[in-house]
Design an enzyme around this catalytic site. Structure first.
Site: not given
Length: 226
Positions: A98-99, A102, A106
């Site tokens: 999940h991280e 991100h 980006h």
């Protein structure tokens, strides 16, 4: 509608938030005890997904605490809590990927993430000031202070609403990536989904609390003008 009536949905949202916190911790702890079929640690899964998306230069760092996982866009680093970084559980790979979602956002300049980053410096200031302005507005009977406080608070609410699609998109990227890359089995995918859904619920609950609180302040503002 009286502003007091807004306490009902507000209390519901607060109750949902409390339940969501227990839900995310309970779900995480449940699947933290379940080893994923391929024996990948959170670090392993995150590294593979980062590399598969050309993010070879994005490091992964362990951090203390539980559920302290996050992606730092300013330093372009994925930070995973120690239970996620080192363990090979279903929860670990779900949270880690999940991280990474991100980090991929980006890289691709995902529009809602870009908007969130642009809003952050302003919201970081206004969210600290708004409670004092609203309180001062009520104490001194100043509609001007109250109005400005409500406007500032509305920016914080908007920030939370913008955060929702960012978090849901990161989870969707994580699930698609894990399956397409074979990081989890079909059996593991069910647990991955539950972990990610429970985490997303906390953001929904927080947004609802802020939204109902904002509506209550707005109603109180207009009642004060009468």
């Amino acid at each position: 509608m009286s502003s007091n009536i807004m306490f009902i949905p507000l209390l519901f949202a607060i109750g949902l938030s409390i339940w969501a916190q227990f839900k995310v911790k309970g779900t995480f702890n449940k699947y933290a005890k379940v080893h994923n079929m391929y024996g990948l640690t959170g670090h392993d899964a995150a590294r593979r997904m980062l590399d598969a998306n050309g993010l070879y230069d994005v490091p992964i760092e362990p951090v203390r605490g539980s559920l302290t996982d996050h992606y730092d866009p300013t330093k372009r680093v994925v930070r995973l809590s120690e239970p996620v970084y080192y363990e090979n559980s279903v929860s670990a790979v779900a949270v880690a990927c999940h991280e990474v979602g991100h980090a991929i956002q980006h890289k691709e300049s995902y529009s809602m993430l870009v908007l969130r980053h642009k809003m952050f410096p302003i919201v970081n200031l206004t969210s600290q000031v708004s409670p004092f302005l609203i309180l001062a507005g009520f104490l001194f009977g100043s509609l001007n202070l109250l109005g400005v406080g409500i406007v500032f608070f509305s920016l914080a609410v908007l920030f939370q609403l913008v955060t929702l699609p960012v978090e849901f998109d990161a989870s969707n990227r994580a699930r698609r990536g894990m399956l397409s890359m074979g990081l989890v089995s079909q059996n593991d995918e069910r647990g991955v989904g539950k972990v990610l859904n429970a985490a997303a619920l906390t953001y929904v609950a927080a947004a609802l609390i802020s939204l109902f609180e904002l509506l209550r302040f707005i109603m109180m503002f207009f009642q004060s003008r009468e």
